[in-house]
Scaffold this motif. Sequence first.
Motif, PDB file in Angstrom:
ATOM      1  N   VAL A   1       0.835  -1.200   0.000  1.00  0.00           N
ATOM      2  CA  VAL A   1       0.000   0.000   0.000  1.00  0.00           C
ATOM      3  C   VAL A   1       0.870   1.251   0.000  1.00  0.00           C
ATOM      4  N   ARG A   2       1.911   1.249   0.795  1.00  0.00           N
ATOM      5  CA  ARG A   2       2.800   2.412   0.866  1.00  0.00           C
ATOM      6  C   ARG A   2       3.480   2.661  -0.471  1.00  0.00           C
ATOM      7  N   ASN A   3       4.010   1.616  -1.094  1.00  0.00           N
ATOM      8  CA  ASN A   3       4.670   1.774  -2.385  1.00  0.00           C
ATOM      9  C   ASN A   3       3.684   2.158  -3.489  1.00  0.00           C
TER      10      ASN A   3
ATOM     11  N   LEU B   1      -4.105  10.523  -1.266  1.00  0.00           N
ATOM     12  CA  LEU B   1      -3.479   9.222  -1.027  1.00  0.00           C
ATOM     13  C   LEU B   1      -4.355   8.355  -0.127  1.00  0.00           C
ATOM     14  N   ASN B   2      -5.004   8.982   0.869  1.00  0.00           N
ATOM     15  CA  ASN B   2      -5.917   8.212   1.724  1.00  0.00           C
ATOM     16  C   ASN B   2      -7.103   7.666   0.929  1.00  0.00           C
ATOM     17  N   LYS B   3      -7.610   8.449  -0.009  1.00  0.00           N
ATOM     18  CA  LYS B   3      -8.711   7.982  -0.847  1.00  0.00           C
ATOM     19  C   LYS B   3      -8.254   6.853  -1.775  1.00  0.00           C
ATOM     20  N   TYR B   4      -7.009   6.910  -2.175  1.00  0.00           N
ATOM     21  CA  TYR B   4      -6.492   5.886  -3.084  1.00  0.00           C
ATOM     22  C   TYR B   4      -6.416   4.519  -2.394  1.00  0.00           C
ATOM     23  N   CYS B   5      -6.348   4.506  -1.073  1.00  0.00           N
ATOM     24  CA  CYS B   5      -6.333   3.231  -0.342  1.00  0.00           C
ATOM     25  C   CYS B   5      -7.618   2.442  -0.594  1.00  0.00           C
TER      26      CYS B   5
ATOM     27  N   LEU C   1      -7.291   0.698  -3.893  1.00  0.00           N
ATOM     28  CA  LEU C   1      -6.457  -0.494  -3.791  1.00  0.00           C
ATOM     29  C   LEU C   1      -7.216  -1.649  -3.155  1.00  0.00           C
ATOM     30  N   ALA C   2      -8.024  -1.357  -2.133  1.00  0.00           N
ATOM     31  CA  ALA C   2      -8.795  -2.405  -1.472  1.00  0.00           C
ATOM     32  C   ALA C   2      -9.836  -3.021  -2.407  1.00  0.00           C
ATOM     33  N   ALA C   3     -10.418  -2.190  -3.277  1.00  0.00           N
ATOM     34  CA  ALA C   3     -11.413  -2.701  -4.224  1.00  0.00           C
ATOM     35  C   ALA C   3     -10.770  -3.473  -5.366  1.00  0.00           C
ATOM     36  N   THR C   4      -9.500  -3.190  -5.648  1.00  0.00           N
ATOM     37  CA  THR C   4      -8.820  -3.836  -6.768  1.00  0.00           C
ATOM     38  C   THR C   4      -8.127  -5.124  -6.363  1.00  0.00           C
TER      39      THR C   4
ATOM     40  N   GLN D   1      -7.919   1.395   8.495  1.00  0.00           N
ATOM     41  CA  GLN D   1      -7.067   2.415   9.106  1.00  0.00           C
ATOM     42  C   GLN D   1      -5.589   2.038   9.019  1.00  0.00           C
ATOM     43  N   ALA D   2      -5.290   0.744   8.965  1.00  0.00           N
ATOM     44  CA  ALA D   2      -3.902   0.324   8.756  1.00  0.00           C
ATOM     45  C   ALA D   2      -3.447   0.695   7.347  1.00  0.00           C
ATOM     46  N   ARG D   3      -4.359   0.597   6.368  1.00  0.00           N
ATOM     47  CA  ARG D   3      -4.023   1.038   5.012  1.00  0.00           C
ATOM     48  C   ARG D   3      -3.787   2.546   4.984  1.00  0.00           C
ATOM     49  N   GLN D   4      -4.609   3.296   5.707  1.00  0.00           N
ATOM     50  CA  GLN D   4      -4.409   4.743   5.760  1.00  0.00           C
ATOM     51  C   GLN D   4      -3.098   5.095   6.445  1.00  0.00           C
ATOM     52  N   ALA D   5      -2.720   4.337   7.469  1.00  0.00           N
ATOM     53  CA  ALA D   5      -1.441   4.590   8.136  1.00  0.00           C
ATOM     54  C   ALA D   5      -0.273   4.349   7.183  1.00  0.00           C
ATOM     55  N   SER D   6      -0.393   3.349   6.307  1.00  0.00           N
ATOM     56  CA  SER D   6       0.650   3.109   5.307  1.00  0.00           C
ATOM     57  C   SER D   6       0.709   4.256   4.308  1.00  0.00           C
TER      58      SER D   6
END
Length: 278
Positions: free
Chosen positions: A28-30, A47-51, A54-57, A67-72
């Motif tokens: 997620v970070r990369n 970038l937070n919205k892009y998480c 990524l989750a949908a893809t 929230q762990a994805r947002q932290a990344s």
Amino acid sequence: MLVFEFKTYGNSSQFDAVGEAIRTAQFVRNSCLRYWIDNPKKNKYDLNKYCAVLAATFPFADELNSQARQASAERAWAAISRFYENCKKKIPGKKGYPQFHKDCRSVEYKSTGWKLDPDRRSITFTDKKGIGKLKLKGTRDLHFYQINQIKRVRLVKRADGIYVQFCIDVNRTENTEPTGNTIGLDVGLKEYYTDSYGVTVENPKFLRKGERVFKRSQRRVSKKVKGSKNRGKARQTLGKRHLKISRQRKDHAVKLARCVVQSNDLIAYEDLRIKNMV
């Protein structure tokens, strides 16, 4: 902000799930960093919205707590903002352009995705990665703090196991009596430091003392076949050697700094970089 660290105990499947969560956080970070490189005008909130995209893809990204994805994503933005600040300050040399992580060793949760047991001796991670309940072992007591004071929970992978860090929002104060002493410190290469009274503290040289063991461990890694289990075991042993040295350095520096701070009211030192002095 206080950070309390505990070592965790569980089975091999749980630790494999922790490794999968760490790899997902790295992905997620990369991915957020790649998204910013392709779209330089994007900000932290983009970038937070892009998480969510990524989750949908990617199904494995959806298994990690939101929230762990947002932290990344926040980690990616921290590297980006640091690069911007260095450019504004016109720091000479390289400005620290954000790089992709190749060996991430931690994943960070916020206020959701985990649940601390009432006895404060175990923690359960509730996302879809399947980490489950991990036992905690440490000297700190979490009973003095409320659950809402714990702002972040990190899973950190080290050479000797998996650790859990709790970031607690609390103001820590210490009452010390004035001593009336002032001191100046001069950091050196041969001596750890020399103060204004002429007292020198020798450099402990933990790395030099353990150099023979390091060389032996490194030779064992080199002799093993790449990709084999024996090479993995040798690499883990070498990692434990490095971890021991880093802990010795930190323990020595923290204890020495505490003694200096408690013994003096004013401490003066030069803002030097040892890297530039070598």
